[in-house]
Motif scaffolding. Structure first.
Motif, PDB file in Angstrom:
ATOM      1  N   VAL A 181       0.875  -1.173   0.000  1.00  0.00           N
ATOM      2  CA  VAL A 181       0.000   0.000   0.000  1.00  0.00           C
ATOM      3  C   VAL A 181       0.912   1.223   0.000  1.00  0.00           C
ATOM      4  O   VAL A 181       1.814   1.328   0.841  1.00  0.00           O
ATOM      5  N   TYR A 182       0.682   2.113  -0.940  1.00  0.00           N
ATOM      6  CA  TYR A 182       1.500   3.309  -1.076  1.00  0.00           C
ATOM      7  C   TYR A 182       0.766   4.514  -0.490  1.00  0.00           C
ATOM      8  O   TYR A 182      -0.413   4.751  -0.809  1.00  0.00           O
ATOM      9  N   TYR A 183       1.488   5.253   0.345  1.00  0.00           N
ATOM     10  CA  TYR A 183       0.925   6.409   1.025  1.00  0.00           C
ATOM     11  C   TYR A 183       1.665   7.684   0.632  1.00  0.00           C
ATOM     12  O   TYR A 183       2.889   7.704   0.525  1.00  0.00           O
ATOM     13  N   CYS A 184       0.898   8.732   0.480  1.00  0.00           N
ATOM     14  CA  CYS A 184       1.437  10.066   0.283  1.00  0.00           C
ATOM     15  C   CYS A 184       1.424  10.776   1.638  1.00  0.00           C
ATOM     16  O   CYS A 184       0.491  10.582   2.437  1.00  0.00           O
ATOM     17  N   ALA A 185       2.441  11.587   1.887  1.00  0.00           N
ATOM     18  CA  ALA A 185       2.514  12.320   3.157  1.00  0.00           C
ATOM     19  C   ALA A 185       3.143  13.684   2.918  1.00  0.00           C
ATOM     20  O   ALA A 185       3.866  13.882   1.939  1.00  0.00           O
ATOM     21  N   THR A 186       2.884  14.603   3.841  1.00  0.00           N
ATOM     22  CA  THR A 186       3.447  15.936   3.697  1.00  0.00           C
ATOM     23  C   THR A 186       3.779  16.546   5.056  1.00  0.00           C
ATOM     24  O   THR A 186       3.201  16.173   6.077  1.00  0.00           O
ATOM     25  N   ARG A 187       4.738  17.456   5.029  1.00  0.00           N
ATOM     26  CA  ARG A 187       5.132  18.189   6.230  1.00  0.00           C
ATOM     27  C   ARG A 187       5.620  19.558   5.809  1.00  0.00           C
ATOM     28  O   ARG A 187       6.122  19.722   4.688  1.00  0.00           O
ATOM     29  N   ASP A 188       5.499  20.515   6.701  1.00  0.00           N
ATOM     30  CA  ASP A 188       5.987  21.864   6.432  1.00  0.00           C
ATOM     31  C   ASP A 188       7.437  21.904   6.877  1.00  0.00           C
ATOM     32  O   ASP A 188       7.741  22.151   8.046  1.00  0.00           O
ATOM     33  N   GLY A 189       8.347  21.650   5.969  1.00  0.00           N
ATOM     34  CA  GLY A 189       9.746  21.607   6.318  1.00  0.00           C
ATOM     35  C   GLY A 189      10.565  20.909   5.265  1.00  0.00           C
ATOM     36  O   GLY A 189      10.129  20.757   4.120  1.00  0.00           O
ATOM     37  N   MET A 190      11.751  20.466   5.656  1.00  0.00           N
ATOM     38  CA  MET A 190      12.685  19.854   4.724  1.00  0.00           C
ATOM     39  C   MET A 190      12.291  18.414   4.408  1.00  0.00           C
ATOM     40  O   MET A 190      11.563  17.764   5.156  1.00  0.00           O
ATOM     41  N   VAL A 191      12.844  17.938   3.319  1.00  0.00           N
ATOM     42  CA  VAL A 191      12.684  16.535   2.953  1.00  0.00           C
ATOM     43  C   VAL A 191      13.324  15.656   4.027  1.00  0.00           C
ATOM     44  O   VAL A 191      14.415  15.941   4.515  1.00  0.00           O
ATOM     45  N   THR A 192      12.641  14.593   4.391  1.00  0.00           N
ATOM     46  CA  THR A 192      13.178  13.639   5.350  1.00  0.00           C
ATOM     47  C   THR A 192      12.653  12.243   5.036  1.00  0.00           C
ATOM     48  O   THR A 192      11.579  12.106   4.452  1.00  0.00           O
ATOM     49  N   ARG A 193      13.426  11.243   5.430  1.00  0.00           N
ATOM     50  CA  ARG A 193      13.006   9.853   5.243  1.00  0.00           C
ATOM     51  C   ARG A 193      12.257   9.331   6.467  1.00  0.00           C
ATOM     52  O   ARG A 193      11.774   8.204   6.457  1.00  0.00           O
ATOM     53  N   ILE A 194      12.184  10.121   7.511  1.00  0.00           N
ATOM     54  CA  ILE A 194      11.610   9.667   8.775  1.00  0.00           C
ATOM     55  C   ILE A 194      10.104   9.886   8.762  1.00  0.00           C
ATOM     56  O   ILE A 194       9.624  11.034   8.769  1.00  0.00           O
ATOM     57  N   LYS A 195       9.353   8.803   8.772  1.00  0.00           N
ATOM     58  CA  LYS A 195       7.896   8.896   8.611  1.00  0.00           C
ATOM     59  C   LYS A 195       7.232   9.633   9.769  1.00  0.00           C
ATOM     60  O   LYS A 195       6.215  10.311   9.570  1.00  0.00           O
ATOM     61  N   GLU A 196       7.815   9.560  10.964  1.00  0.00           N
ATOM     62  CA  GLU A 196       7.204  10.221  12.128  1.00  0.00           C
ATOM     63  C   GLU A 196       7.243  11.740  12.004  1.00  0.00           C
ATOM     64  O   GLU A 196       6.534  12.441  12.738  1.00  0.00           O
ATOM     65  N   ARG A 197       8.029  12.258  11.105  1.00  0.00           N
ATOM     66  CA  ARG A 197       8.135  13.717  10.948  1.00  0.00           C
ATOM     67  C   ARG A 197       7.113  14.283   9.955  1.00  0.00           C
ATOM     68  O   ARG A 197       7.067  15.499   9.766  1.00  0.00           O
ATOM     69  N   TYR A 198       6.354  13.409   9.334  1.00  0.00           N
ATOM     70  CA  TYR A 198       5.311  13.863   8.424  1.00  0.00           C
ATOM     71  C   TYR A 198       4.007  14.030   9.204  1.00  0.00           C
ATOM     72  O   TYR A 198       3.638  13.182  10.010  1.00  0.00           O
ATOM     73  N   ASP A 199       3.324  15.125   8.927  1.00  0.00           N
ATOM     74  CA  ASP A 199       2.149  15.494   9.718  1.00  0.00           C
ATOM     75  C   ASP A 199       0.825  15.035   9.111  1.00  0.00           C
ATOM     76  O   ASP A 199      -0.157  14.851   9.835  1.00  0.00           O
ATOM     77  N   TYR A 200       0.779  14.921   7.811  1.00  0.00           N
ATOM     78  CA  TYR A 200      -0.468  14.594   7.131  1.00  0.00           C
ATOM     79  C   TYR A 200      -0.248  13.407   6.203  1.00  0.00           C
ATOM     80  O   TYR A 200       0.778  13.330   5.519  1.00  0.00           O
ATOM     81  N   TRP A 201      -1.259  12.537   6.162  1.00  0.00           N
ATOM     82  CA  TRP A 201      -1.170  11.311   5.367  1.00  0.00           C
ATOM     83  C   TRP A 201      -2.447  11.105   4.574  1.00  0.00           C
ATOM     84  O   TRP A 201      -3.542  11.453   5.016  1.00  0.00           O
ATOM     85  N   GLY A 202      -2.276  10.486   3.409  1.00  0.00           N
ATOM     86  CA  GLY A 202      -3.428  10.046   2.650  1.00  0.00           C
ATOM     87  C   GLY A 202      -3.887   8.683   3.134  1.00  0.00           C
ATOM     88  O   GLY A 202      -3.299   8.097   4.051  1.00  0.00           O
TER      89      GLY A 202
END
Length: 123
Positions: free
Chosen positions: A93-114
């Motif tokens: 299952v592929y998820y899109c996510a976004t955060r207000d900030g720099m690119v990161t590989r750490i999923k916990e740093r993303y605030d919004y998810w599809g």
């Protein structure tokens, strides 16, 4: 409220291609980073690709480097994941996510998810 809606998943044969879309709304994304993650059954959610909306700075997981491409269409507020030369191990299952900030590989740093879209690669 930021909302992300993925689409484009489905069944594809190994070696084929698929393009996923992530439509974003409810925010001003010029300062945001957009990421794609995936989760296979029984496994942790893992980083696939990410890009900075404004600078085109991109990052890819080693497992997809050279096969997948992340891009965006500002006019449509949409991020894409072009998947080429897919393999059975890309099934997830592929998820899109976004955060207000720099690119990161750490999923916990993303605030919004599809909600996710299923990709199945047959051998």
């Amino acid at each position: 409220q930021v909302q992300l809606v993925e689409s484009g998943g489905g069944l594809v044969q190994a070696g084929g291609s698929l393009r996923l879309s992530c439509a974003a709304s409810g925010g001003t994304f010029s300062t945001y980073a957009m990421g794609w993650f995936r989760q296979a059954p029984g496994k942790e959610r893992e980083f696939v690709a990410a890009m900075k909306w404004s600078t085109f700075s991109k990052d890819y997981a080693d497992s997809v480097q050279g096969r997948f491409t992340i891009s965006r269409d500002s006019a449509k507020n949409t991020v894409y994941l072009q998947m080429n030369s897919v393999k059975p191990e890309d099934t997830a299952v592929y998820y899109c996510a976004t955060r207000d900030g720099m690119v990161t590989r750490i999923k916990e740093r993303y605030d919004y998810w599809g909600q996710g879209t299923q990709v199945t690669v047959s051998s």
